[in-house]
Design an enzyme around this catalytic site. Structure first.
Site, PDB file in Angstrom:
ATOM      1  N   GLU A   1     -11.221 -10.627  -4.103  1.00  0.00           N
ATOM      2  CA  GLU A   1      -9.781 -10.622  -3.814  1.00  0.00           C
ATOM      3  C   GLU A   1      -9.383 -11.756  -2.871  1.00  0.00           C
ATOM      4  OE1 GLU A   1      -8.688  -6.866  -2.076  1.00  0.00           O
ATOM      5  OE2 GLU A   1     -10.477  -6.768  -0.827  1.00  0.00           O
TER       6      GLU A   1
ATOM      7  N   ASN B   1      -4.310  -7.466  -6.459  1.00  0.00           N
ATOM      8  CA  ASN B   1      -3.179  -7.348  -5.522  1.00  0.00           C
ATOM      9  C   ASN B   1      -3.318  -8.373  -4.410  1.00  0.00           C
ATOM     10  OD1 ASN B   1      -2.714  -5.134  -7.081  1.00  0.00           O
ATOM     11  ND2 ASN B   1      -3.426  -3.648  -5.574  1.00  0.00           N
ATOM     12  N   ASP B   2      -4.526  -8.448  -3.871  1.00  0.00           N
ATOM     13  CA  ASP B   2      -4.754  -9.423  -2.806  1.00  0.00           C
ATOM     14  C   ASP B   2      -5.075 -10.801  -3.354  1.00  0.00           C
ATOM     15  OD1 ASP B   2      -4.312  -8.200  -0.276  1.00  0.00           O
ATOM     16  OD2 ASP B   2      -5.987  -6.872  -0.715  1.00  0.00           O
TER      17      ASP B   2
ATOM     18  N   ARG C   1     -15.085   2.541  -1.935  1.00  0.00           N
ATOM     19  CA  ARG C   1     -14.891   1.298  -1.204  1.00  0.00           C
ATOM     20  C   ARG C   1     -14.984   1.572   0.289  1.00  0.00           C
ATOM     21  NH1 ARG C   1      -9.448  -2.107  -1.969  1.00  0.00           N
ATOM     22  NH2 ARG C   1      -8.578  -0.506  -0.615  1.00  0.00           N
TER      23      ARG C   1
ATOM     24  N   HIS D   1       0.821  -1.204   0.000  1.00  0.00           N
ATOM     25  CA  HIS D   1       0.000   0.000   0.000  1.00  0.00           C
ATOM     26  C   HIS D   1       0.853   1.249   0.000  1.00  0.00           C
ATOM     27  CE1 HIS D   1      -3.060  -2.990   1.173  1.00  0.00           C
ATOM     28  NE2 HIS D   1      -3.680  -2.321   0.227  1.00  0.00           N
TER      29      HIS D   1
ATOM     30  N   ARG E   1       2.132 -10.038  -0.024  1.00  0.00           N
ATOM     31  CA  ARG E   1       2.408  -9.046  -1.074  1.00  0.00           C
ATOM     32  C   ARG E   1       3.497  -8.059  -0.686  1.00  0.00           C
ATOM     33  NH1 ARG E   1      -3.313  -5.695  -1.203  1.00  0.00           N
ATOM     34  NH2 ARG E   1      -2.172  -3.908  -1.984  1.00  0.00           N
TER      35      ARG E   1
ATOM     36  N   CYS F   1      -9.464  -3.787 -10.564  1.00  0.00           N
ATOM     37  CA  CYS F   1      -8.885  -2.551 -10.036  1.00  0.00           C
ATOM     38  C   CYS F   1      -7.557  -2.759  -9.329  1.00  0.00           C
ATOM     39  CB  CYS F   1      -9.880  -1.858  -9.105  1.00  0.00           C
ATOM     40  SG  CYS F   1     -10.304  -2.851  -7.662  1.00  0.00           S
TER      41      CYS F   1
ATOM     42  N   ARG G   1     -10.211   4.515  -2.409  1.00  0.00           N
ATOM     43  CA  ARG G   1      -9.770   3.817  -1.188  1.00  0.00           C
ATOM     44  C   ARG G   1      -9.964   4.747   0.008  1.00  0.00           C
ATOM     45  NH1 ARG G   1      -5.449   1.842  -4.849  1.00  0.00           N
ATOM     46  NH2 ARG G   1      -5.244  -0.405  -4.633  1.00  0.00           N
TER      47      ARG G   1
END
Ligand code: PEP
Ligand code: MG
Length: 578
Positions: free
Chosen positions: A437, A460-461, A337, A194, A471, A508, A301
């Site tokens: 995810e 990503n997740d 989100r 992040h 990650r 995304c 986010r």
């Protein structure tokens, strides 16, 4: 002496600046023993460094005036005295002469010894003097490293700072950027952390996994970083600076070329329109998204609103932020989100549990929100109130069961009812979607899709959880692979399930903005992408040169490929087709 270190590029851009090491004294030093013939030179180096540190203190002392002088002078005098202390310096010289320590290792050893002595003292005043020792020896350590030319020192004085550290929390990045830090070099970390995502959003060049950075870069070194290629040049030469200028020229040419695509359509050669949305964390992202012709905000986010402060933002504060976001997008859809705090997105609010053994698999995202319903309610109310100003969708992170979706939907409906009763004008219907995810959500999407208005794939997740690879762990970077056959199967299955159920499916994660994966994603049937706005035009350029129908024909081969190498083979064929 010029040297080049490498890491992984995490946020593009080049920057020239003075290295600012966090806690320099903590870092590794070369502890290999000196050869007999090196001893004299090393003693001389240390003498020079001590003299330099003393000069610096004297200059600093002369610059002090007024109240500052009264407060600080005492410390500086104490530090100067310490530097003149024979016992301290003799101890250092002895370590080099007898123990064959290198100067930096001698400083570290001496520091550790003295700190231990001070810490053992009963008198709190004397105990606190250990900080003085750290300062003084740290200063010598820094001057020891500063064996740069006069010219370089002059240049360094004119440029800003580049942070060199082992890690940086997302919440630390905004203040750093505000303080004018030009770039960040981390000895650990990954591109999909992040912090890296936020650095891209802040346009802060960042290099991660630069393992040698802390042992090879010294405080105040002039460094040139290339956040795209993951390269750090320590003590850059005129030639390196010429490269920086060339990069600046190239960047401006590239942006001129891409600028022609602003507000252009995103359409494949065979005429299929593709939606490119923006991921946004800040008002600057929203402005950029608008200017570049994004189809909307695909991922807002909200946790970054929370991470930048000490307490939880109120419903009203959140409402204002979401309203500005919607107004900023001028009628284009915005996907907000709900909070995805937890794991590495911990803040000072005290909500995130800090005693979890395994936070990535712990109380994160929707799990945290449902544990604190009052928090979720205030967020949903704020979002709904903003829905009166433009189209908004709600996206829920870390969903693994349909019950989680149903719980959030129930709260959303309840909030909508309450707000209407209280006289607020809100949208008639607010779509609710889930991030896909967690592998369970991807695999069992068929049973969940009817409860959802749309889905958004968080690669990503999804990659992290499918492959059981953290990650953020740079030691596993080679295993963190979006092209793993298991990941492709989950992507294909998710896209197909959503399309069959006539639900919008967006992607995304960072994959969406990486043009190396554009053809692959089109081949798997994706038509809605969401990425950092800075990447939008190049992805548009890539898509406009591709033929979707031809790519689609390769999907079965991609999914049949059992290894990464075979998948790459198919991808090569994809690119040679066009
Ligand atoms: C993802 O996981 O792909 C995603 C977009 O969410 P985040 O990176 O914020 O976890
Ligand atoms: Mg995620």
């Amino acid at each position: 002496m010029r040297s080049v270190l490498t890491g992984t590029g995490a946020a593009r851009g080049m920057a020239l600046g003075r290295a600012r090491l966090e806690h320099p004294s903590r870092y590794l030093v070369d502890d290999s023993p000196l050869a007999e013939h090196e001893i004299e030179d090393e003693l001389e180096r240390l003498r020079r460094a001590i003299a330099l540190a003393r000069d610096e203190l004297r200059t600093l002392r002369e610059k002090l005036h007024g109240s500052l002088e009264r407060e600080v002078a005492e410390f500086i005098d104490a530090h100067s005295l310490m530097l003149a202390d024979r016992e301290l310096t003799n101890g250092l010289f002895e370590l080099i002469r007898v123990g064959r320590y290198r100067a930096s290792a001698a400083l570290k050893t001496q520091r550790d010894r003295l700190v231990a002595v001070f810490e053992a003292m009963d008198d709190p005043y004397l105990r606190s003097r250990k900080e003085d020792v750290e300062h003084v020896l740290g200063r010598v350590q820094a001057s020891l490293a500063r064996e740069s030319s006069v010219e370089e020192r002059r240049l360094a004085a004119r440029v800003g700072e580049i942070l060199v550290s082992d890690t940086v929390a997302p919440s630390e990045l905004v203040p750093l950027a505000e303080r004018g830090v030009l770039g960040v070099v981390l000895s650990s970390g990954s591109q999909v952390s992040h912090s890296a995502i936020l650095a891209r959003s802040l346009h802060l060049p960042m290099i991660v996994a630069a393992h040698d950075a802390l042992s090879h870069i010294q405080d105040d070194d002039l460094i040139l970083i290339d956040g795209e290629h993951g390269e750090i040049v320590v003590h850059p030469t005129a030639q390196d600076l010429a490269r920086l200028r060339a990069w600046q020229r190239e960047t401006s040419q590239k942006s001129k070329r891409l600028a022609l695509l602003r507000n252009a359509e995103t359409r494949t050669k065979d005429g299929v329109t593709i939606s490119l949305h923006a991921n946004a964390e800040s008002p600057a992202d929203v402005a950029q998204a608008r200017v570049l012709g994004a189809s909307g905000v695909g991922l807002y986010r909200t946790e970054f609103l929370f991470l930048q402060r000490k307490e939880i933002p109120s419903e009203d504060e959140q409402f204002l932020a979401y309203r500005d976001l919607v107004l900023g997008m001028g009628g284009l859809p915005v996907t907000i989100r709900t909070l995805d705090l937890g794991a590495d997105k911990a803040d000072a609010s005290g909500l995130v549990m800090d005693d979890e053994e395994n936070p990535a698999l712990g109380v994160r995202g929707v799990r945290l929100s449902l544990r604190h319903p009052q928090l979720l309610v205030s967020q949903l109310r704020a979002i709904l109130r903003a829905s009166g100003y433009g189209p908004i969708r709600v996206l829920v992170p870390m969903v693994s069961t349909v019950e989680e979706v149903l719980s959030v939907r129930a709260l959303l409906q309840e909030c909508a009812r309450d707000l209407r009763t209280a006289g607020y004008e809100i949208a008639d219907h607010t779509e609710l979607g889930a991030m896909i995810e967690v592998p369970a959500a991807a695999i069992a999407l068929g049973g969940m899709i009817q409860s959802l208005d749309f889905v958004s794939i968080g690669t990503n997740d999804l990659v992290q959880y499918t492959l059981a690879v953290d990650r953020n762990n740079d030691h596993l970077a080679h295993l963190y692979d979006p092209l793993h056959p298991a990941v492709l199967k989950l992507l294909a299955q998710t896209i197909a399930t959503a399309r069959r159920a006539k639900r919008r499916v967006m992607l995304c994660g960072e994959m969406a903005g990486d043009r190396r994966y554009t053809a692959l994603l089109l081949a798997l049937g994706l038509t809605d992408f969401s990425m950092h706005p800075g990447l939008l035009l190049e992805v548009r350029e890539t898509i406009n040169a591709l033929d979707r129908e031809r790519l689609r024909a390769h999907a079965p081969a991609l999914l049949r490929a059992s290894t990464r190498a075979r998948i790459e083979g198919v991808l090569e064929r994809l690119s040679s087709d066009d």
